[in-house]
Design a protein around this motif. Structure first.
Motif, PDB file in Angstrom:
ATOM      1  N   GLY A   1      -2.360   3.856   8.140  1.00 29.47           N
ATOM      2  CA  GLY A   1      -2.230   2.418   7.949  1.00 29.47           C
ATOM      3  C   GLY A   1      -3.232   1.636   8.778  1.00 29.47           C
TER       4      GLY A   1
ATOM      5  N   THR B   1       2.479   7.152   1.148  1.00 25.58           N
ATOM      6  CA  THR B   1       1.935   7.599   2.428  1.00 25.58           C
ATOM      7  C   THR B   1       1.190   8.907   2.208  1.00 25.58           C
ATOM      8  OG1 THR B   1       3.940   8.859   2.938  1.00 25.58           O
ATOM      9  CG2 THR B   1       3.852   6.557   3.716  1.00 25.58           C
TER      10      THR B   1
ATOM     11  N   HIS C   1       0.091   2.398   4.382  1.00 17.80           N
ATOM     12  CA  HIS C   1       1.531   2.507   4.180  1.00 17.80           C
ATOM     13  C   HIS C   1       1.901   2.006   2.790  1.00 17.80           C
ATOM     14  CE1 HIS C   1       1.809   3.526   8.369  1.00 17.80           C
ATOM     15  NE2 HIS C   1       1.257   2.378   8.739  1.00 17.80           N
ATOM     16  N   GLU C   2       3.191   2.010   2.497  1.00 14.13           N
ATOM     17  CA  GLU C   2       3.635   1.670   1.146  1.00 14.13           C
ATOM     18  C   GLU C   2       3.285   0.243   0.772  1.00 14.13           C
ATOM     19  OE1 GLU C   2       7.650   2.165  -1.600  1.00 14.13           O
ATOM     20  OE2 GLU C   2       7.683   2.607   0.545  1.00 14.13           O
TER      21      GLU C   2
END
Length: 502
Positions: A219, A267, A250-251
């Motif tokens: 991230g 991820t 990240h998501e």
């Protein structure tokens, strides 16, 4: 001869040369404005010059200032300028005496907030979406049980360790890592070269060709992930023949390759879970299927045994089957013995009734001799010779007729073959090519008949009537045949642009 009279003095105003006044202005500007931060829109940027320096301008609604980035500073920038992007530039103001201009020598440059990057990102997204790079129809399915996984990421970060650990736990297999930078101005180009490099691997080469490619990074902020919004990387992912899983950030983070990839993972660990199945689950499923198979075979054998027993009960016994034939055989045996005795008795009575004497034998001999003489008259040589001559003449006439019929049939077949050859020559593909058509095939020699089969950047071969050329497609086919646009072709370029292997 009179002497020249000097011009009167101009007063107390000092005289300067052009160089002196330019140097004085340069010192004033540089002393007054040491380090400054200027906010403006990049204008006239065309990339670095052949010398490695970059020249462009910063402007706003009312003014414009020239800017330069020296080669040593340009190679260390974390963020590169782009045409039309609003940036904040930090550097020194100076003048350029050669053209009486002042300029800023930039030492650091950054986007003017996330809003500028988001505007540029949305513009790229609309451009690539219009070209069909994000269409669901062109996305590939992931293989259920891959043999080799290719990973494009940094070899020293935690991402690659998480991916390898997850793959090892779920389904151990061979992992090939292509090391790239995941942050900075070269990250996008390196990742694009890695995806293209994996696609160039030969299936039977020294390094195994991956069945799935994972592009992964941890991230970060929008600026940190900016390299994965590179247009060249998105095009390389969309053109990949190998399915690509995007696992960037990240998501909640998203980049252009998330839209261009075949599958997006929330991820890097999730990408590893998508790429391979769980070995324990596969073994349990196989065990369950094996048990079901054994049970099905056992039930089938039981049904077959029951059917055989039922059929056996309906069949008669061997004694019942042989009873009637045995009785008939016994009756025939009894009748044969009586018939043999009766036949022998009849023959004996007949022989007893015949009395052999010389007179009877002589009469029988004369009768046989007369029959032989009549037969000899019937088979004289002369009639046979005549019949043979008649048959020979008839055979010769038939041979002449057969030869004539054979020649006529051969001539008809020859004319038919000639007409068929002329028709075949007019319909054969060389004749079609001479009428202005061409045959399009891909790099594997497969003939392409639909524009939808041509992927952007695909290597093509165009065969004309007088030769064959290589080309590269710069556009793809549409999903709707009525709205399909023809792919533009350009000559194929050499070079691969790959990075190094880990």
């Amino acid at each position: 001869m009179s002497e020249a009279i000097p011009p009167p003095p101009a007063g107390n105003v000092a005289e300067y040369s052009v160089s002196e006044i330019s140097g004085a202005l340069k010192r004033v500007v540089e002393d007054t404005f040491g380090h400054v931060r200027i906010r403006g829109e990049v204008s006239g940027y065309r990339g670095p010059h052949s010398s490695g320096h970059a020249y462009f301008a910063l402007k706003d609604e009312r003014a414009r200032i020239e800017a330069v980035i020296w080669r040593g500073v340009f190679s260390k920038l974390k963020f590169l300028p782009e045409e039309g992007l609003e940036v904040i530039a930090t550097g020194k103001l100076t003048t350029y005496p050669g053209s009486s201009k002042y300029q800023i020598v930039i030492e650091q440059i950054e986007p003017a907030g996330a809003g500028a990057l988001m505007a540029l990102l949305e513009e790229r997204k609309r451009k690539l979406a219009a070209e069909g790079l994000f269409d669901e129809a062109r996305k590939q399915l992931l293989p259920y049980m891959p043999r080799v996984i290719g990973v494009v990421t940094s070899p020293t970060g935690a991402v690659i360790r998480d991916i390898i650990h997850r793959i090892t736990d779920r389904y151990p297999l061979h992992v090939v890592v292509w090391p790239v930078r995941v942050q900075g101005e070269t990250s996008g180009a390196e990742a694009a070269a890695a995806v293209q490099g994996f696609n160039r691997f030969a299936p039977d080469g020294p390094i195994a060709r991956p069945d799935v490619i994972i592009v992964a990074r941890g991230g970060g902020s929008l600026e940190d992930l900016w390299g994965f919004n590179d247009e060249a990387l998105a095009r390389a992912v969309a053109a990949s023949d190998i399915p690509v899983i995007s696992a960037i950030g990240h998501e909640t983070d998203w980049t252009l390759i998330d839209l261009a990839a075949d599958v997006r993972a929330p991820t890097p660990t999730g990408a590893a879970e998508m790429a391979v199945p769980v070995r324990a689950e596969l073994e349990a499923e196989i065990s369950g299927m094996s048990a079901r198979l054994k049970g099905a075979v056992s039930r089938l054998l039981d049904r077959q045994r029951q059917a055989v027993r039922s059929a056996a009960r309906a069949l008669p016994s061997p004694d019942q089957l042989l009873a009637l034939p045995r009785r008939g055989f016994d009756e025939l045996a009894a009748r044969l013995a009586r018939a043999l005795a009766a036949g022998t008795e009849r023959k004996r009575s007949g022989l007893a009734a015949i009395r052999l004497n010389p007179t009877l034998l002589a009469r029988l001999l004369r009768e046989r001799r007369g029959g032989l003489a009549a037969l000899a008259q019937r088979i004289r040589p002369e009639p046979l010779t005549e019949r043979l001559g008649v048959r020979r003449e008839r055979l010769e006439r038939l041979a002449v007729r057969a030869e004539r019929a054979h020649m006529l049939a051969l001539e008809r077949r020859r004319r038919s073959v000639g007409e068929t050859s002329r028709l075949l020559a007019s319909l054969a593909y060389p004749a079609v090519l001479k009428r202005g058509y061409a045959i399009v095939s891909d790099g594997r020699g497969r003939t392409l008949v639909r524009a939808g089969e041509v992927a952007p950047g695909a290597a093509l071969s165009l065969k004309f009537a007088d030769g064959e050329i290589a080309a590269t497609a710069d556009g793809g086919g549409d999903r709707n045949p009525a709205e399909r646009k023809p792919a533009k072709l350009k000559p194929a370029k050499s070079g691969n642009g790959q990075g190094s292997l880990f």
